[in-house]
Motif scaffolding. Structure first.
Motif, short mmCIF file in Angstrom:
data_model
loop_
_atom_site.label_atom_id
_atom_site.label_comp_id
_atom_site.label_asym_id
_atom_site.label_seq_id
_atom_site.Cartn_x
_atom_site.Cartn_y
_atom_site.Cartn_z
N ARG A 140 0.84 -1.20 0.00
CA ARG A 140 0.00 0.00 0.00
C ARG A 140 0.87 1.25 0.00
O ARG A 140 1.97 1.24 0.56
N PRO A 141 0.41 2.33 -0.64
CA PRO A 141 1.17 3.58 -0.61
C PRO A 141 1.30 4.11 0.81
O PRO A 141 0.42 3.90 1.65
N GLY A 142 2.39 4.76 1.10
CA GLY A 142 2.59 5.37 2.41
C GLY A 142 2.88 4.38 3.51
O GLY A 142 2.71 4.70 4.69
N ALA A 143 3.32 3.19 3.16
CA ALA A 143 3.59 2.17 4.19
C ALA A 143 4.78 2.54 5.07
O ALA A 143 4.84 2.17 6.23
N PHE A 144 5.70 3.32 4.51
CA PHE A 144 6.92 3.67 5.24
C PHE A 144 7.03 5.18 5.40
O PHE A 144 7.13 5.91 4.41
N GLY A 145 7.03 5.64 6.65
CA GLY A 145 7.20 7.06 6.92
C GLY A 145 8.67 7.42 7.07
O GLY A 145 9.56 6.58 6.94
N GLU A 146 8.93 8.69 7.39
CA GLU A 146 10.31 9.16 7.51
C GLU A 146 11.05 8.47 8.65
O GLU A 146 12.27 8.28 8.60
N GLU A 147 10.31 8.08 9.69
CA GLU A 147 10.97 7.43 10.83
C GLU A 147 11.54 6.07 10.46
O GLU A 147 12.37 5.51 11.19
#
Length: 230
Positions: A140-147
């Motif tokens: 899914r899109p956005g699965a990984f944030g900057e953290e």
């Protein structure tokens, strides 16, 4: 997962990785740990580039293997570039694979067909030695944030140290096995042909050099050959 829980998980992972009995087992444990510990990660793998070719060192799913194959075939892709240090970066993150990816247009299109919508990765290295890139995939899109970059660094640091240790152990064991095989082969040659220890070794070394075959392989052939053929 909260950072305290993540830190505790990293401590457990460090012990688990050091307990693996081979380099391959360590690689597979690293990939499995990424799926287990990193939120949003559904598949993971380790890609290396050897002589310009993509090599899948570990994968938790066929999607990872296919992604690696495509990047090697196309000569482009985030994991491929990271593993061969083309950009000099040690980490990448693609929040949304459905958005335009000008650096990897062909790969991005193929990745979407595979069902990959998010990707992130970090270089595995100890000092100046690169092992490859640890790559994480989400559907899914956005699965990984900057953290994820911090989490990835922690995971990769533990992994690289464990890999260095595993490779050292493998090298030591390989060396011991080689010396044992060579010793057995020398004993066979001495017994069958009345050679001295030095002469037996020189015979094997000469064959190794003339035929460009490793000395250990020559030793194994001598050891496995039926009586009367050597």
């Amino acid at each position: 997962m909260e950072w305290r829980e993540y830190a505790e998980a990293m401590a457990r992972l460090a012990r688990d990785l050091l307990e693996q009995d081979s380099v391959q087992a360590t690689l597979d444990a690293i990939s499995a740990a990424a799926v287990e510990l990193v939120e949003g990660c559904e598949f993971a793998g380790i890609l290396a580039v050897r002589k310009g070719k993509a090599v899948t060192l570990s994968a938790t799913h066929d999607i990872v293997r296919e992604s690696d194959r495509l990047q090697g075939e196309l000569g482009e892709g985030p994991c491929f570039d990271l593993a061969r240090r083309r950009s000099g970066d040690r980490v990448y993150r693609i929040p949304d694979m459905t958005a335009p990816q000008p650096h990897w247009e062909r790969f991005a299109s193929s990745a979407r067909d595979l069902g990959v919508s998010s990707m992130t990765g970090v270089l595995l290295y100890t000092d100046q030695e690169d092992f490859g890139a640890l790559n994480l995939y989400g559907s899914r899109p956005g699965a990984f944030g900057e953290e994820i970059e911090t989490a990835g660094w922690l995971l990769a640091s533990h992994a690289a140290v464990a890999l260095a240790s595993a490779r050292t152990i493998d090298q030591l064991e390989h060396g011991l096995e080689s010396r044992h095989a060579i010793g057995e082969a020398m004993g066979i040659l001495r017994e069958r042909h009345g050679l001295s220890e030095e002469d037996a070794f020189n015979v094997m070394r000469r064959i190794s050099q003339e035929h460009n075959v490793k000395l250990r392989d020559i030793a194994e052939r001598v050891r496995d050959a039926p009586p009367g053929t050597v």
